[in-house]
Design a protein around this motif. Structure first.
Motif, short mmCIF file in Angstrom:
data_model
loop_
_atom_site.label_atom_id
_atom_site.label_comp_id
_atom_site.label_asym_id
_atom_site.label_seq_id
_atom_site.Cartn_x
_atom_site.Cartn_y
_atom_site.Cartn_z
N ALA A 275 0.58 -1.01 0.00
CA ALA A 275 0.26 0.07 -0.03
C ALA A 275 0.57 0.99 -0.42
CB ALA A 275 -0.82 -0.08 1.42
N PRO A 276 0.65 2.08 -0.81
CA PRO A 276 1.16 3.60 -0.46
C PRO A 276 1.39 4.01 0.87
CG PRO A 276 -0.72 3.63 -1.99
CD PRO A 276 -0.79 2.69 -2.22
N GLY A 277 2.25 4.61 0.67
CA GLY A 277 2.06 5.22 2.45
C GLY A 277 1.88 6.90 2.13
N PRO A 278 1.62 7.66 3.06
CA PRO A 278 1.27 8.99 2.52
C PRO A 278 2.20 9.40 2.46
CG PRO A 278 2.13 9.25 4.81
CD PRO A 278 2.20 7.30 4.03
N SER A 279 0.80 10.69 0.75
CA SER A 279 2.33 11.74 0.17
C SER A 279 3.04 12.71 1.42
CB SER A 279 1.27 12.28 -0.63
OG SER A 279 0.83 13.53 0.22
N ARG A 280 4.29 13.48 -0.14
CA ARG A 280 5.31 13.84 1.12
C ARG A 280 4.19 14.95 1.73
NH1 ARG A 280 11.17 15.04 -1.67
NH2 ARG A 280 12.19 16.05 -0.26
N ALA A 281 3.30 15.72 0.91
CA ALA A 281 2.64 17.22 1.45
C ALA A 281 2.26 16.65 2.33
CB ALA A 281 2.09 17.27 -0.10
N ARG A 282 1.32 15.49 2.28
CA ARG A 282 0.50 15.21 3.61
C ARG A 282 1.79 14.40 4.63
NH1 ARG A 282 -4.60 11.52 2.57
NH2 ARG A 282 -4.43 12.74 0.61
N ARG A 283 2.59 14.24 4.70
CA ARG A 283 3.47 14.12 6.22
C ARG A 283 3.82 15.65 6.47
NH1 ARG A 283 5.97 10.14 2.45
NH2 ARG A 283 7.57 11.80 2.11
N TRP A 284 3.67 16.02 5.68
CA TRP A 284 4.75 17.76 5.80
C TRP A 284 3.87 18.24 6.75
CZ3 TRP A 284 3.37 22.85 3.91
CH2 TRP A 284 4.30 23.82 4.73
N LEU A 285 2.04 18.17 6.23
CA LEU A 285 1.32 18.85 7.25
C LEU A 285 1.06 17.94 7.85
CD1 LEU A 285 -1.27 19.59 3.87
CD2 LEU A 285 0.06 20.93 5.58
N ALA A 286 1.27 16.86 8.37
CA ALA A 286 1.00 16.26 9.44
C ALA A 286 1.64 16.99 10.34
CB ALA A 286 0.83 14.56 8.90
N GLY A 287 2.94 17.00 9.99
CA GLY A 287 4.15 17.70 11.06
C GLY A 287 3.10 18.87 12.19
N PHE A 288 2.73 19.41 11.30
CA PHE A 288 2.05 21.15 12.00
C PHE A 288 1.06 20.38 13.67
CE2 PHE A 288 3.14 22.80 8.74
CZ PHE A 288 3.33 24.43 8.67
N ARG A 289 0.50 18.73 13.01
CA ARG A 289 -0.10 18.42 14.29
C ARG A 289 0.91 18.31 15.84
NH1 ARG A 289 -2.03 14.60 10.81
NH2 ARG A 289 -3.76 14.39 9.85
N GLU A 290 1.99 18.10 15.29
CA GLU A 290 2.86 18.39 16.46
C GLU A 290 2.46 19.74 17.21
OE1 GLU A 290 4.02 14.96 17.96
OE2 GLU A 290 3.65 13.74 16.59
N LYS A 291 2.81 19.71 18.63
CA LYS A 291 3.33 21.10 19.13
C LYS A 291 4.35 21.99 18.92
CE LYS A 291 2.34 23.50 23.11
NZ LYS A 291 2.87 23.48 24.67
N GLU A 292 5.90 21.05 18.88
CA GLU A 292 7.13 21.23 18.77
C GLU A 292 7.06 22.04 17.72
OE1 GLU A 292 9.75 18.65 19.26
OE2 GLU A 292 8.91 18.39 22.05
N ALA A 293 6.20 20.82 15.82
CA ALA A 293 6.60 21.93 15.31
C ALA A 293 6.15 22.67 15.26
CB ALA A 293 6.33 20.48 14.16
#
Lengths: 326, 449
Positions: A10-28
């Motif tokens: 199964a394909p992993g999350p796209s690069r953009a999605r991974r980048w956006l997911a980073g915003f969920r982290e408070k530290e990021a």
């Protein structure tokens, strides 16, 4: 026979999605908040003007366009063609390169010698001299520009008076065209404190045991310098080389203050016409903004090419600890 | 819940601060553009003469608030104001810049508004305010050039003062040589005669001496590469060479404290040189007892000539109050304004301890100059030297010329000044340098007209 075909995993999350997911982290989010001012500054104060300048370089932007009297018209490659027809462009580039060829090696060599000297003397004396050598670096360039005329006055300056004491008749540094660029390069070497501090830090980073091993192998001091010191500080030397080359290409303040200031009524000698000075004149004295923008882009291209050549030529001499030699 | 309230409070404070800033800015903008405000650019706080004239002019415009931006004229700042739509109602700028802005349509013609007063102003200066057949403003000072003679140097060298002349060029060169002195190392200790060929006025003035003009009357044709220009550069270079050559000459000159107490008169570093009129006041302040004499800069026949420079007033296109702008421009350069400011300065100098000489105001208004001299400073309050010098200064204004305005603006002057530099530093022959300057100047004119 089992075969691996596309689509079996199964394909992993796209690069953009991974980048956006980073915003969920408070530290990021906190980290991005910290760099927002810089990003804002870069977009508004650097990238924005660069894009505008690229646009203006293809237009007739000048006084009447700035004042809103006439519309801005595109002129195609006219401003870029003019770069090849204006003989002052060639003169300014020649002056700039000649100056860079004198200043960059001289400054690095003197800064390295001073840094090595500071390594040899004790901590207390080293601290004192480090401060002394660094002071010229924090002297405002405008003040250095004025100093040039005073120190290097051919008939009455301190430099020639000192030379006269050892039987040398000094030249007319700031008047004779052939001496103007060397004079500015000498003043730059005088203000080499910043380069010296970088190289000093690099020298402190060279492991002592390398010298001990080399010494046990019978390597002389000179051999140790070329085979241990230079390779180990080569990243710092490379950094200084690139930064100073770019500084040379952008030489403006000292030369402008010395030779294009009020003393000369704004009309300096051809030998002191550096590229950045001519660009400034075209933009803010003659108001040929379109042409000046094209000049700025030529300088940008030259800077990129020169830096690229530097990287290409020097990368085989630069040794990064922990990385394989390329 | 607690955190949410805190965030809301912070948000409200930020929004309120933002709104306050916006409101403040908007308020300022309304003030700046209100109908009764005259927004003047390039006439920031200056010396007593400037401030007294400003006071006088402001009183002539009843019901108008004068807003003077606290800055001198700066091209970049002016253009930024135009680009942002904050066009000043009135502007004071150097006269050489005026034609560039007029040619580009930035300024408004003021022919009708100044019709009743234009005859008061010096023709040479008015010519610099005229472009394409229209008048674009009114001139302010003239700063005419005369020869300054260090009488002490003449005495020491045993040269009679009558040799401070320009009609006979070989005698002038001989005088320059006699006045020039060197120390044991071969360095100059006194320059006999500085022709000032590398100054802003030097080249046009010397070309005029030899009967030429470096630009056509309409400002559209460069005339830099002419026989007169070749003669001007040849002669002045030969003078400098006779005095030790350019290197020694300029190295020594760079050590001068021209505007201080240790000026070249006090230190006896210069024998004779042409310079603008303002320097007399400077010397009167700093070295009132030093011997000084004025002489005309003449042409080959001995007739006086002088070069004018100074500021001019103009009204930008988009000025919101043309009538008040023109009224102010006329008032601030009027006879009454100059007399008011001149009388106050004279009184202030008299009241100083020790009293200082007042060597006059040299304006572009001929009537004002005459009245100022007759009513205020025919006796300078200083030594007889300054009283005599003033007579020359007052008369020199009658023989002044100014370069016709050219749309090439600063590029024109840069072209010929660079040529002079190349010749003096030995990089080019006179003919080659002038040919190059001619080409560059004409190209600049053609590109901007």
């Amino acid at each position: 026979m089992a075969s691996v075909t596309a689509g079996t995993t199964a394909p992993g999350p796209s690069r953009a999605r991974r980048w956006l997911a980073g915003f969920r982290e408070k530290e990021a989010r906190t980290a991005y908040l910290f760099i927002v001012p810089w990003i804002f500054g870069f977009l508004v104060l650097t990238l924005g003007p660069m894009i505008y300048s690229a646009y203006y370089s293809f237009t007739n932007y000048g006084v009447s366009q700035i004042a809103g009297i006439d519309p801005v018209k595109t002129v195609g490659l006219k401003n870029y063609r003019q770069l090849f027809h204006d003989h002052y462009i060639g003169l300014a580039l020649k002056n700039t390169f000649e100056y860079g060829l004198m200043m960059v090696p001289a400054r690095i060599i003197v800064a390295l010698l001073l840094a090595m000297m500071l390594m040899k003397i004790g901590e207390r004396a080293g601290g004192f001299f480090r401060t002394i050598f660094y002071i010229p670096h924090i002297t405002p360039p405008v003040a250095i520009g004025v100093l040039v005329l005073t120190l290097f006055n051919g008939g009455y300056g301190i430099v020639n008076k000192a030379l006269a004491h050892i039987g040398i008749t000094g030249p007319y540094w700031t008047i004779t065209p052939g001496w103007i660029k060397p004079t500015l390069a000498i003043m730059d070497v005088w203000a080499c404190g910043g380069t010296m501090v970088i190289l000093l830090a690099a020298l402190y980073g060279v492991p002592r045991h390398l010298y001990e091993a080399a010494s046990m192998d019978g390597a002389s001091k000179v051999r140790q310098f070329f085979n241990v010191t230079l390779p180990m500080i080569s990243p710092a030397l490379f950094f200084c080389f690139i930064i100073l080359t770019l500084a040379a290409l952008n030489q403006f303040t000292v030369a402008y203050t010395s030779f294009f200031g009020t003393q000369t009524g704004g009309n300096g000698p051809d030998a002191a016409l550096f590229y950045a000075i001519y660009l400034f004149e075209q933009a803010f004295k003659f108001f040929n903004m379109g042409f000046a923008s094209a000049m700025a882009w030529l300088l940008f291209a030259i800077s990129m090419v020169v830096t690229g050549i530097n990287i290409f030529v020097t990368k085989r001499f630069v040794f990064y600890q922990g990385a394989e030699r390329s | 819940m607690e955190g949410r309230k805190k965030r809301l409070a912070i948000l409200l404070v930020v929004a309120a601060a933002f709104a306050a800033v916006i409101a403040g800015t908007a308020g300022a903008r309304v003030d700046a553009t209100s109908a009764n405000t005259l927004d003047i650019y390039g006439f920031g706080p200056g010396d007593d003469v400037q401030e007294n004239r400003a006071d006088y002019a402001a009183k002539q415009l009843s019901g108008v608030t004068i807003k003077r931006e606290p800055a001198s004229f700066d091209d970049q700042a002016f253009l930024t104001r135009l680009a942002s739509g904050q066009v000043p109602d009135l502007v004071r700028m150097g006269r050489p810049s005026l034609a560039l802005y007029a040619a580009k349509g930035v300024l408004q013609p003021v022919d009708q508004c100044v019709a009743s007063v234009k005859s008061q102003y010096r023709k040479g200066a008015m010519r610099a305010m005229t472009y394409g057949g229209h008048i674009y403003g009114l001139p302010e000072f003239t700063n005419q050039v005369t020869m300054i003679v260090n009488t002490q140097a003449f005495k020491e060298a045993g040269v009679p003062l009558k040799n401070a002349q320009m009609k006979n060029l070989s005698l002038l060169k001989k005088t320059a040589k006699k006045l020039t002195t060197f120390d044991s190392s071969g360095n100059l200790t006194r320059i006999g005669f500085d022709p000032k060929i590398d100054s802003g006025f030097g080249f046009p003035l010397w070309v005029k001496y030899f009967g030429g003009n470096i630009i056509s009357n309409n400002g559209l044709k460069a005339q830099i590469n002419t026989k007169a220009a070749v003669k001007a550069l040849s002669y002045t270079t030969s003078i400098i060479n006779a005095e030790g050559g350019w290197n020694k000459f300029v190295a020594f000159r760079n050590t001068f404290d021209f505007f201080g107490k240790q000026n070249p008169l006090v230190k006896d570093q210069l024998g004779m040189w042409p310079m603008e009129s303002f320097i007399y006041n400077v010397f009167a302040n700093n070295s009132p007892n030093q011997g000084i004499a004025a002489r005309y800069f003449t042409n080959q026949k001995g007739g006086p000539i002088s070069f004018f420079s100074g500021n001019g007033w103009a009204i930008p296109k988009g000025s919101s109050d043309f009538n008040d702008a023109c009224a102010y421009m006329k008032a601030v350069t009027s006879v009454a304004a100059w007399e008011f400011a001149g009388a106050k300065r004279f009184a202030a100098r008299r009241a100083a301890n020790p009293p200082q000489a007042f060597t006059g105001l040299y304006t572009a208004n001929t009537v004002a100059d005459k009245k100022l001299y007759e009513d205020v400073y025919h006796k300078t309050g200083g030594s007889a030297d300054y009283d005599n010098a003033v007579k020359y200064l007052v008369n020199a204004s009658k023989y002044g010329f100014e370069l016709p305005p050219t749309p090439a603006g600063a590029q024109f002057a840069t072209a010929y000044n660079n040529a002079v530099q190349r010749v003096l530093t030995g990089q080019q022959s006179i003919k080659a340098a002038l040919a190059q300057a001619q080409k560059e100047a004409q190209a600049a004119i053609d590109a901007n007209k």
